[in-house]
Design an enzyme around this catalytic site. Structure first.
Site, mmCIF file in Angstrom:
data_model
loop_
_atom_site.group_PDB
_atom_site.id
_atom_site.type_symbol
_atom_site.label_atom_id
_atom_site.label_comp_id
_atom_site.label_asym_id
_atom_site.label_seq_id
_atom_site.Cartn_x
_atom_site.Cartn_y
_atom_site.Cartn_z
ATOM 1 N N SER A 145 0.829 -1.201 0.000
ATOM 2 C CA SER A 145 0.000 0.000 0.000
ATOM 3 C C SER A 145 0.865 1.252 0.000
ATOM 4 C CB SER A 145 -0.924 0.000 1.222
ATOM 5 O OG SER A 145 -1.657 1.203 1.283
ATOM 6 N N TRP A 152 2.388 1.608 -3.401
ATOM 7 C CA TRP A 152 1.375 2.043 -4.370
ATOM 8 C C TRP A 152 1.269 3.564 -4.390
ATOM 9 C CZ3 TRP A 152 -2.977 5.025 -3.770
ATOM 10 C CH2 TRP A 152 -3.873 5.050 -4.832
ATOM 11 N N HIS A 153 1.433 4.182 -3.223
ATOM 12 C CA HIS A 153 1.249 5.625 -3.138
ATOM 13 C C HIS A 153 2.332 6.417 -3.851
ATOM 14 C CE1 HIS A 153 -1.827 4.827 -0.068
ATOM 15 N NE2 HIS A 153 -2.219 6.058 -0.271
ATOM 16 N N GLY A 154 3.502 5.858 -4.019
ATOM 17 C CA GLY A 154 4.529 6.611 -4.718
ATOM 18 C C GLY A 154 5.859 5.900 -4.763
ATOM 19 N N PHE A 204 -0.485 10.209 -7.752
ATOM 20 C CA PHE A 204 -0.398 8.761 -7.576
ATOM 21 C C PHE A 204 -1.050 8.005 -8.721
ATOM 22 C CE2 PHE A 204 -0.735 10.208 -2.955
ATOM 23 C CZ PHE A 204 0.620 10.428 -2.898
#
Length: 406
Positions: free
Chosen positions: A246, A249-251, A406
């Site tokens: 997670s 995924w954000h960056g 994102f």
């Protein structure tokens, strides 16, 4: 085979555009630590496709739902393309499931006045959260994080606390606008935020924050790994994997991975004590006007934990994040903060206080921000919300949405 084709293609697309430079630069840093130096590297000088993290996950959900026999494949390519590129939620979610959105697209819809007015109310409330809450706070947060070495602890704590309100107003505001716009077309998107500010532990927070992403990981990663049906040790492993993925995924930055690791560390004790599901079907002060003293302390403690994890979420680098925290610990003094544009800070504190109290009053239904029986009260609120947007609108403020990156 087709499942693997879909997953590899989507992850490959995401990895190439979003993470290629991250892996190259991380490899260069690793080689440097070993005592060597690469004289030249090939990195991509391209703009990240808008919303790529959202529509790749949405497309994968279609393939996965077919694989798990939750969905029958569609033969209508136009409907499938509409599902992937439905414009209200294309660039920043919510991340929809084909079983919910595609089935609505392929079903004949008629104009529904009630659904339309509900959508307009959500759009109005989302605009308020974006323009009045998030955008008005943005210059303060940007100034404090950009110049953290010049400020004492009191100002840094103010900055990261305001960032919690900024990112919530920004992202939940966009989600409300997207959900409301979809309603105008007769489409019901899933709720993405359920008042996470009033969470009583970190587990409840993740049941209320960015719901579409957390449920995506639960359905398509956590449960296939065994979820909580396996041993405690393996369940803890699964939780760690979910939060690290997670964060990633954000960056494409180690700061997001550390942010994910922090949330894993906060979530695991709640899980081991068996308190990760106790607040799933109720809200704070469910049957009373005010929360109990215990609930107030739970909410404040959760807010503090989540807020300080956001130092890594907001900082440009790991060095900046640790420098920010070090400055809090080494310069624990207080001084009045002056707004970078010269506005009165007291106005923002009053605004946020009113905002929190109002959200608490509507906490039972995130899709009905103006659910009052009196027409006079409703129209008075509409007027105040629009007036607030007019008063707090400033051409000097950057209006970009945080989650667009994102």
């Amino acid at each position: 085979m087709w499942l693997w084709v879909s997953v590899v293609f989507n992850i490959g697309l995401l990895g190439f555009f979003k993470y290629y430079n991250f892996f190259v630069n991380s490899w260069v840093d690793f080689i440097f630590i070993l005592g060597y130096e690469l004289t030249s590297t090939w990195t991509l000088q391209i703009i990240l496709p808008v919303g790529i993290s959202f529509y790749t996950f949405q497309t994968m959900s279609y393939s996965l739902d077919i694989y798990y026999k939750r969905l029958t494949p569609t033969k209508d390519f136009i409907s499938f393309a509409t599902f992937v590129s439905f414009f209200p939620q294309l660039v920043a979610g919510p991340i929809e499931r084909a079983s919910n959105l595609l089935s609505q697209i392929t079903t004949k819809r008629t104009f529904n006045y009630t659904q339309c007015t509900e959508g307009l109310k959500l759009i109005l409330w989302g605009l308020f959260k974006k323009v009045v809450i998030a955008d008005s706070i943005a210059p303060i947060v940007d100034d404090i994080f950009a110049n953290y070495s010049q400020y004492p602890a009191s100002t840094l704590i103010l900055g990261v606390s305001l960032f919690s309100f900024q990112v919530y107003g920004d992202f939940s505001g966009y989600s409300d606008i997207a959900i409301g716009t979809a309603k105008l077309f007769g489409i019901e998107l899933m709720s993405n935020f359920k008042f996470p500010t009033f969470s009583r532990n970190v587990a409840e927070y993740w049941q209320r924050w960015h719901v579409s992403l957390s449920t995506w990981f639960r359905h398509y990663v956590y449960i296939p790994l065994g979820g909580s049906r396996v041993s405690k040790l393996k369940s803890v492993r699964n939780i760690i994997i979910i939060f690290l993925v997670s964060g990633f995924w954000h960056g494409a930055n180690w700061t997001f991975i550390i942010w994910g690791a922090i949330h894993a560390a906060l979530y695991i004790p709640v899980f081991l004590m068996g308190r990760n599901r106790i607040y799933m079907n109720n809200v704070v002060a469910e049957n009373t006007w005010l929360p109990s003293i215990k609930e107030v302390f739970q909410i404040l403690f959760t807010f503090i934990l989540v807020t300080f994890s956001r130092v890594f979420f907001r900082s440009e680098s790991i060095t900046d994040a640790f420098g920010f925290l070090q400055q809090i610990c080494s310069n624990f003094t207080y001084e009045n903060y002056e707004h970078p544009l010269g506005y009165r800070m007291i106005d923002y504190f009053i605004l946020l206080g009113i905002f929190v109290l109002y959200e608490f009053s509507i906490r039972r239904d995130e899709r009905a921000p103006f659910k009052f029986k009196s027409r006079f009260v409703r129209f008075a609120l509409y007027t105040l919300v629009i007036l607030g947007m007019v008063l707090f609108f400033d051409d000097n403020i950057d209006r970009s949405f945080i989650y667009f990156q994102f």
